[in-house]
Design an enzyme around this catalytic site. Structure first.
Site, mmCIF file in Angstrom:
data_model
loop_
_atom_site.group_PDB
_atom_site.id
_atom_site.type_symbol
_atom_site.label_atom_id
_atom_site.label_comp_id
_atom_site.label_asym_id
_atom_site.label_seq_id
_atom_site.Cartn_x
_atom_site.Cartn_y
_atom_site.Cartn_z
ATOM 1 N N PRO A 71 1.677 -0.847 8.645
ATOM 2 C CA PRO A 71 1.205 0.306 9.413
ATOM 3 C C PRO A 71 0.354 -0.142 10.598
ATOM 4 C CG PRO A 71 0.935 0.690 7.061
ATOM 5 C CD PRO A 71 1.318 -0.753 7.221
ATOM 6 N N GLU A 72 0.720 0.311 11.793
ATOM 7 C CA GLU A 72 -0.031 -0.022 12.996
ATOM 8 C C GLU A 72 -0.845 1.202 13.422
ATOM 9 O OE1 GLU A 72 2.401 -1.917 15.961
ATOM 10 O OE2 GLU A 72 3.427 -3.174 14.494
ATOM 11 N N LYS B 291 -7.075 -0.470 12.974
ATOM 12 C CA LYS B 291 -6.185 -0.029 11.897
ATOM 13 C C LYS B 291 -6.962 0.334 10.634
ATOM 14 C CE LYS B 291 -2.685 -3.188 13.737
ATOM 15 N NZ LYS B 291 -1.808 -4.345 13.465
ATOM 16 N N HIS C 46 2.782 1.950 -8.082
ATOM 17 C CA HIS C 46 1.925 1.313 -7.084
ATOM 18 C C HIS C 46 0.781 2.210 -6.605
ATOM 19 C CE1 HIS C 46 4.724 -1.987 -7.021
ATOM 20 N NE2 HIS C 46 5.712 -1.185 -6.683
ATOM 21 N N ARG D 87 2.331 -3.908 -2.055
ATOM 22 C CA ARG D 87 2.052 -5.337 -1.903
ATOM 23 C C ARG D 87 0.578 -5.675 -2.122
ATOM 24 N NH1 ARG D 87 5.309 -7.388 3.359
ATOM 25 N NH2 ARG D 87 4.590 -9.382 2.528
ATOM 26 N N ARG E 265 -6.302 -17.670 30.842
ATOM 27 C CA ARG E 265 -5.746 -17.737 29.492
ATOM 28 C C ARG E 265 -4.293 -18.186 29.553
ATOM 29 N NH1 ARG E 265 -8.532 -14.549 25.657
ATOM 30 N NH2 ARG E 265 -7.075 -15.462 24.145
ATOM 31 N N ARG F 114 5.584 -14.349 14.310
ATOM 32 C CA ARG F 114 6.234 -13.047 14.432
ATOM 33 C C ARG F 114 7.385 -13.140 15.434
ATOM 34 N NH1 ARG F 114 0.692 -11.416 14.370
ATOM 35 N NH2 ARG F 114 0.189 -9.996 12.653
#
Length: 270
Positions: free
Chosen positions: A2-3, A58, A91, A109, A151, A260
């Site tokens: 979830p973002e 988040k 769960h 999880r 950067r 990712r």
């Protein structure tokens, strides 16, 4: 995982059912999440009024008269409003029980968190080094350009750094970079302020649209009503390696950044 839009969707969904109500009981079925749930959580919030529910990055912050409870959904978590005495499933690890309903925390999880932060949540190491919220005015092109000076980090990793800006995860970073025409592997310090203005605008627009559509459900996420989000139907490149670019029909490529996969168009993004 979830973002920001999924967490904000959860916040908006549960808030009307819980604000200005007091917790009657807490049921913990499995206390070992990413960190262990405090055993004395009940004593911290029992009979205390829930004043508001905020979101920072988040994290969801439940502000009681006695202090703040932090909930993080981790990789696969969700929060649902359920009728009292609803039987738990495999769960369903924790319930906050109110007079007329319960808030159920589900996490297959077990990589989320339920932590008590007390009266000074801003001092928590989880919160005190976070960057600005992407939907706030202080997240703008000038700020991002200044942060990127010298950067060499790929811009995809740069905008996913929670110290730079909070809550921009893999899905929405991938989509925003595509819409901006910026390659995810371009060095953050090698992007003009003008191009950062485009990127900031796209990040804000994509997050706002995702919130309106209830977030993105790829596997586990459901909103507080148990329904999936629908933003995945509008994804242009995320998860579509090898498919044609929606703009130029070039096959989409993927590169791994910080473990990712980042999908992009080698023609449209530079």
């Amino acid at each position: 995982m979830p973002e920001l839009p999924e967490v904000e969707t959860s916040r908006k969904g549960i808030s009307p059912h819980l604000i200005n109500k007091s917790v009657q009981n807490v049921v913990l079925r499995h206390t070992q999440l990413r960190w262990k749930i405090p055993q004395d959580l009940l004593s911290d919030i029992k009979d205390k009024i829930l004043l508001s529910i905020d979101r920072r990055a988040k994290y969801l912050l439940f502000n009681f008269t006695s202090g703040t409870l932090l909930i993080h959904l981790g990789m696969s978590g969700s929060l649902r409003i359920c009728p009292l005495n609803s039987p738990p499933k495999k769960h369903d690890h924790a319930d906050l029980i109110f007079a007329d309903c319960l808030l159920r925390y589900t996490d297959p999880r077990r990589f989320g968190a339920i932590l008590w932060l007390g009266l000074t949540p801003e001092d928590s190491p989880l919160l005190n080094k976070l960057g600005p919220e992407p939907l706030n005015d202080d997240f703008n092109a000038k700020y991002l350009y200044q942060q990127a000076t010298k950067r060499k980090l790929p811009v995809k990793q740069f905008i996913m750094d929670q110290k730079v800006v909070t809550g921009v995860g893999n899905i929405y970073a991938t989509e925003a970079l595509f819409n901006s025409g910026i390659s995810p592997i371009r060095a953050a310090g090698n992007i003009s302020e003008k191009r950062y203005q485009i990127l900031v605008t796209e990040i804000k627009e994509i997050l706002q649209q995702a919130i309106k559509q209830g977030g993105t459900t790829l596997k586990d996420f459901v909103g507080s009503d148990g329904k999936p989000g629908y933003f995945q139907q509008t994804l242009q490149v995320y998860g579509k390696t090898g498919q044609q670019c929606p703009s130029c029909e070039t096959p989409l490529k993927a590169v791994k950044l910080a473990a990712r996969a980042s999908v992009y168009c080698p023609e449209c993004q530079s």
